[in-house]
Design a protein around this motif. Structure first.
Motif, PDB file in Angstrom:
ATOM      1  N   GLY A 106       0.816  -1.320  -0.206  1.00 45.68           N
ATOM      2  CA  GLY A 106      -0.065  -0.084  -0.100  1.00 45.68           C
ATOM      3  C   GLY A 106       0.989   1.124   0.048  1.00 45.68           C
ATOM      4  N   VAL A 107       0.409   2.279  -1.174  1.00 44.30           N
ATOM      5  CA  VAL A 107       1.414   3.245  -1.141  1.00 44.30           C
ATOM      6  C   VAL A 107       1.246   4.412  -0.127  1.00 44.30           C
ATOM      7  N   SER A 108       2.026   5.188   0.232  1.00 48.60           N
ATOM      8  CA  SER A 108       1.810   6.330   1.154  1.00 48.60           C
ATOM      9  C   SER A 108       1.018   7.612   0.237  1.00 48.60           C
ATOM     10  N   GLY A 109       0.414   8.464   0.972  1.00 50.82           N
ATOM     11  CA  GLY A 109      -0.027   9.596  -0.092  1.00 50.82           C
ATOM     12  C   GLY A 109      -1.269   9.207  -1.230  1.00 50.82           C
ATOM     13  N   ASN A 110      -1.924   8.133  -0.608  1.00 51.23           N
ATOM     14  CA  ASN A 110      -3.074   8.011  -1.273  1.00 51.23           C
ATOM     15  C   ASN A 110      -4.183   8.812  -1.504  1.00 51.23           C
ATOM     16  N   GLY A 111      -4.531   9.581  -2.400  1.00 50.64           N
ATOM     17  CA  GLY A 111      -5.498  10.572  -2.834  1.00 50.64           C
ATOM     18  C   GLY A 111      -4.862  11.816  -3.147  1.00 50.64           C
ATOM     19  N   SER A 112      -3.310  11.712  -2.974  1.00 52.41           N
ATOM     20  CA  SER A 112      -2.704  13.005  -3.446  1.00 52.41           C
ATOM     21  C   SER A 112      -2.670  13.032  -4.926  1.00 52.41           C
ATOM     22  N   SER A 113      -2.849  14.438  -5.462  1.00 50.10           N
ATOM     23  CA  SER A 113      -2.531  14.555  -6.728  1.00 50.10           C
ATOM     24  C   SER A 113      -1.584  14.325  -7.415  1.00 50.10           C
ATOM     25  N   GLY A 114      -1.173  13.782  -8.492  1.00 56.00           N
ATOM     26  CA  GLY A 114       0.048  13.574  -8.998  1.00 56.00           C
ATOM     27  C   GLY A 114       0.167  13.419 -10.359  1.00 56.00           C
ATOM     28  N   LEU A 151     -15.062  16.280  -5.266  1.00 54.86           N
ATOM     29  CA  LEU A 151     -14.424  17.029  -4.186  1.00 54.86           C
ATOM     30  C   LEU A 151     -13.041  16.742  -3.527  1.00 54.86           C
ATOM     31  N   ALA A 152     -13.034  15.332  -3.706  1.00 55.45           N
ATOM     32  CA  ALA A 152     -11.606  14.946  -3.265  1.00 55.45           C
ATOM     33  C   ALA A 152     -10.371  15.225  -4.057  1.00 55.45           C
ATOM     34  N   VAL A 153     -10.698  15.086  -5.316  1.00 59.13           N
ATOM     35  CA  VAL A 153      -9.722  15.679  -6.323  1.00 59.13           C
ATOM     36  C   VAL A 153      -9.546  16.962  -6.220  1.00 59.13           C
ATOM     37  N   LEU A 154     -10.648  17.580  -6.071  1.00 62.15           N
ATOM     38  CA  LEU A 154     -10.185  19.249  -5.929  1.00 62.15           C
ATOM     39  C   LEU A 154      -9.527  19.442  -4.827  1.00 62.15           C
ATOM     40  N   ALA A 155      -9.716  19.025  -3.734  1.00 62.73           N
ATOM     41  CA  ALA A 155      -8.931  19.167  -2.454  1.00 62.73           C
ATOM     42  C   ALA A 155      -7.581  18.835  -2.617  1.00 62.73           C
ATOM     43  N   ALA A 156      -7.508  17.925  -3.190  1.00 59.27           N
ATOM     44  CA  ALA A 156      -6.114  17.309  -3.673  1.00 59.27           C
ATOM     45  C   ALA A 156      -5.117  18.023  -4.423  1.00 59.27           C
ATOM     46  N   GLN A 157      -5.940  18.687  -5.482  1.00 58.85           N
ATOM     47  CA  GLN A 157      -5.187  19.639  -6.660  1.00 58.85           C
ATOM     48  C   GLN A 157      -5.106  20.981  -5.600  1.00 58.85           C
ATOM     49  N   ASP A 158      -5.964  21.552  -4.891  1.00 57.86           N
ATOM     50  CA  ASP A 158      -5.641  22.574  -3.951  1.00 57.86           C
ATOM     51  C   ASP A 158      -4.584  22.336  -3.336  1.00 57.86           C
ATOM     52  N   ALA A 159      -4.314  21.310  -2.461  1.00 55.45           N
ATOM     53  CA  ALA A 159      -3.270  20.968  -1.902  1.00 55.45           C
ATOM     54  C   ALA A 159      -1.906  21.163  -2.655  1.00 55.45           C
ATOM     55  N   GLN A 163      -1.588  23.091  -5.126  1.00 51.95           N
ATOM     56  CA  GLN A 163      -1.539  24.410  -5.673  1.00 51.95           C
ATOM     57  C   GLN A 163      -0.823  25.267  -4.504  1.00 51.95           C
ATOM     58  N   HIS A 164      -1.241  24.782  -3.209  1.00 49.45           N
ATOM     59  CA  HIS A 164      -0.568  25.452  -1.999  1.00 49.45           C
ATOM     60  C   HIS A 164       0.679  25.207  -1.775  1.00 49.45           C
ATOM     61  N   THR A 165       1.209  23.985  -1.923  1.00 53.75           N
ATOM     62  CA  THR A 165       2.727  23.280  -1.647  1.00 53.75           C
ATOM     63  C   THR A 165       3.655  23.616  -2.999  1.00 53.75           C
ATOM     64  N   GLY A 166       2.907  23.620  -4.012  1.00 58.59           N
ATOM     65  CA  GLY A 166       3.858  23.561  -5.291  1.00 58.59           C
ATOM     66  C   GLY A 166       4.434  22.333  -5.426  1.00 58.59           C
ATOM     67  N   GLN A 167       3.761  21.227  -4.817  1.00 58.55           N
ATOM     68  CA  GLN A 167       4.237  19.821  -5.054  1.00 58.55           C
ATOM     69  C   GLN A 167       3.378  19.001  -5.569  1.00 58.55           C
ATOM     70  N   HIS A 168       3.830  17.996  -6.387  1.00 57.31           N
ATOM     71  CA  HIS A 168       3.168  17.023  -6.607  1.00 57.31           C
ATOM     72  C   HIS A 168       3.919  15.816  -6.835  1.00 57.31           C
ATOM     73  N   ALA A 169       3.385  14.495  -6.442  1.00 64.87           N
ATOM     74  CA  ALA A 169       4.286  13.349  -6.288  1.00 64.87           C
ATOM     75  C   ALA A 169       4.431  12.672  -7.740  1.00 64.87           C
ATOM     76  N   GLY A 170       5.610  12.527  -8.036  1.00 66.86           N
ATOM     77  CA  GLY A 170       5.576  11.336  -9.187  1.00 66.86           C
ATOM     78  C   GLY A 170       5.098  11.683 -10.444  1.00 66.86           C
ATOM     79  N   LEU A 171       5.367  13.154 -11.402  1.00 69.93           N
ATOM     80  CA  LEU A 171       4.919  13.150 -12.376  1.00 69.93           C
ATOM     81  C   LEU A 171       5.651  12.229 -13.616  1.00 69.93           C
ATOM     82  N   HIS A 172       5.024  11.821 -14.400  1.00 70.50           N
ATOM     83  CA  HIS A 172       5.625  11.281 -15.614  1.00 70.50           C
ATOM     84  C   HIS A 172       6.755  11.934 -16.237  1.00 70.50           C
ATOM     85  N   ALA A 173       7.625  11.261 -16.955  1.00 73.39           N
ATOM     86  CA  ALA A 173       8.443  11.944 -17.624  1.00 73.39           C
ATOM     87  C   ALA A 173       7.741  12.793 -18.963  1.00 73.39           C
TER      88      ALA A 173
END
Ligand code: FAD
Length: 533
Positions: free
Chosen positions: A282-290, A505-513, A515-525
């Protein structure tokens, strides 16, 4: 939020898109998710396997022997008063509803084959059977209140209730076979469409709690209250129009076959099977935008959609049709194998007139354990008046249901014998005229590759308390939405709408997060230049 969307890269046949959110499945859940996201300014691409939207809601027409078309709802149709999210959406989309016809006497056939007519909501049974029925309903009402619909797996008695088949539980609490058969109808053949020995008491309690109470489930005037004029699929058709107006894309005949959802850490790989620990456990950061990429096959070639988030809005029995890269965590591999579709045949029989009304009958009929266990007047309401004004269809329609083992037996018969057996069973309730419909059709969602049963999925015995907690947990940036994993409105269009909204709503919250941190995990090349502002 604005996004930079790279132009679609297209070859002669293959298509690559970059969008904010990719939604897989254009049933009511997926389309509600896409609509909610599009209204919030997100670019959405919806990928749908079928050549139409609506999933298990589907308007159709059948021809009679004079070539006249008759409207039928092949899938989901009824709305009950507690289904407030669906009702609000119906209003928002400018649609109207009409009530099920229910004037006159109902018919009940008791286990000895005696036909009774009655009015009101109490079946004409002996005093003992009535007392036993009311006792069972009261016990289920108490359990529904105790357990609730949100997290039944977390209830104090979850394991106890989930390891007892509903049939066993009914026998433990009553010795009255007729009461047991009738109470069983409301959940087993009438809702989960599995025999009552095949699912747990906890699953039955969830079904009741999701409708507000067991008493609501047993009240057909509550649970089968209203229909959408023009058919329930119109909700999805209108949603699709709105999504397109907002710039969203809906790709039909494009089944998704692979989801790339996580960049694994190769250093954590098991030395023998090569599977990284961060995935199998099980991965950490489930539900995070990436970053997520969905691969699908369209009519003209391969379709690849890159997004930051995905909503997988297909029934859980179909998750296994999609390859996840990397593979899903171990617990989901196991859990998904314990969720299966029920089986029911929805019977549509159209007549020159609603003849049963002339005999003072409402068209409502029950018989616990009979081949067709429920029948209702399903006469349409729509543009049947002068110059297309809204009025009742002069043709009368009956709808009946043949569930679980009876449905298996019917599908095994030659077509003419099947029709004769089913109409004969309906005629026992409503008289010999029932044998002569001008049009007849059996809904066959079990034969449909992108559903594989009806009405919906449920866990096998003991599955809900073991794996229910996983069903709404996102996997990386992949969120799940379907009526079959809903709390309120479980197995109903209302639940699909609630699930679609919740995933969006969960996706919007993840995307807002992000936007605020400027980070998102694991973008593909190749996607690292995406910006969020
Ligand atoms: C006969 C019948 C009668 C019913 N009666 C009622 C009723 O009266 N009232 C009520 O509220 N509910 C009723 N239901 C249930 C209701 O129709 C469902 O709860 C509802 O449609 C579920 O919506 P959904 O979006 O979650 O799933 P679905 O409607 O199943 O939509 C999922 C979509 O995903 C698509 N899909 C699947 N796999 C893939 C893939 N790999 N790639 C792309 N797309 C994919 C499917 O084609 C489908 O369009 C009934 C259902 C049936 C079958």
């Amino acid at each position: 939020m604005a996004t930079t969307a790279a132009p679609a890269a297209e070859t002669a046949t293959d298509v690559t898109e970059i969008t904010d959110v990719v939604v897989i499945g254009a049933g009511p859940a997926g389309l509600t998710a896409a609509y909610t996201l599009a209204k919030a300014g997100r670019r959405v691409t919806v990928i749908e396997a079928r050549n139409r939207v609506g999933g298990r809601t589907w308007n159709g027409t059948v021809l009679d022997d004079r070539g006249r078309e008759h409207f039928i709802e092949i899938g989901g149709q009824w709305i009950s008063p507690d289904q407030t999210r669906l009702s609000a959406l119906v209003d928002e989309l400018g649609l109207e509803t009409f009530p099920r016809y229910r004037d006159g006497q109902s018919v009940y056939i008791s286990p000895d084959g005696t036909r009774h007519t009655y009015t009101g909501d109490r079946l004409p049974v002996s005093d003992h059977t009535r007392e036993e029925t009311e006792k069972l309903i009261a016990l289920m009402d108490d359990l529904a209140e105790e357990v609730g619909a949100e997290t039944p797996w977390a209830a104090a008695r979850a394991e106890e209730l989930d390891t007892v088949a509903f049939r066993t539980w009914l026998h433990r609490h009553s010795d009255d076979r007729e009461a047991i058969d009738n109470v069983s109808i409301y959940v087993a053949s009438g809702m989960l469409t599995k025999p009552s020995y095949a699912f747990s008491t906890l699953q039955a309690v969830l079904m009741a709690a999701s409708a507000g109470s067991f008493s609501n489930l047993v009240d057909e005037n509550f649970i089968l209250d209203r229909r959408v004029i023009g058919g329930m699929q119109t909700v999805s058709v209108r949603l699709a129009e709105k999504i397109r107006e907002l710039g969203g894309r809906i790709l039909l005949e494009t089944p998704a076959h692979q989801i790339d959802w996580h960049d694994v850490d190769p250093d954590t790989a098991d030395p023998l099977n090569g599977i990284p620990a961060d995935v199998r456990d099980g991965v950490s950061g489930n539900g995070s935008s990436g970053s997520v990429t969905v691969h699908a096959t369209g009519p003209d070639g391969e379709v690849t959609v890159h997004a930051t988030d995905a909503v997988l809005a297909v029934p859980p029995n179909l998750y296994n049709r999609i390859r996840f890269v990397p593979p899903l965590p171990r617990e989901q591999h196991i859990a998904h194998q314990h969720i299966s579709m029920g089986l029911v045949i929805k019977v549509h029989a159209v007549y020159d007139t609603p003849f049963w009304r002339e005999a003072g009958l409402s068209g409502t009929a029950f018989g616990g354990g009979r081949l067709v266990q429920e029948v209702y007047d399903n006469t349409n309401y729509g543009p049947y008046g002068p110059d297309g004004t809204t009025a009742e269809d002069p043709f009368g329609t009956l709808v009946g249901f043949v569930s679980d083992v009876n449905a298996e037996q019917m599908w095994a018969l030659p077509e003419e014998e099947r029709r004769h057996r089913i109409l004969s069973a309906m005629a026992e309730y409503l008289g010999p005229q029932t044998m002569e419909p001008v049009a007849f059709y059996l809904s066959d969602m079990a034969a449909e590759e992108w559903t594989r049963g009806a009405y919906a999925t449920s866990y096998d015995l003991g599955g809900l308390h073991r794996w229910g907690h996983l069903q709404n947990r996102p996997t990386g940036p992949v969120h799940y939405a379907c009526s079959d994993i809903a709390a309120e409105g479980y197995q109903h269009v209302d639940g699909a709408v609630r699930q679609g909204e919740a995933a969006a709503l969960a996706v919007l919250a993840a995307q807002d997060a992000v936007q605020h941190t400027g980070q998102h995990a694991g973008l593909h090349a190749g996607q690292g230049d995406r910006q969020y502002s």
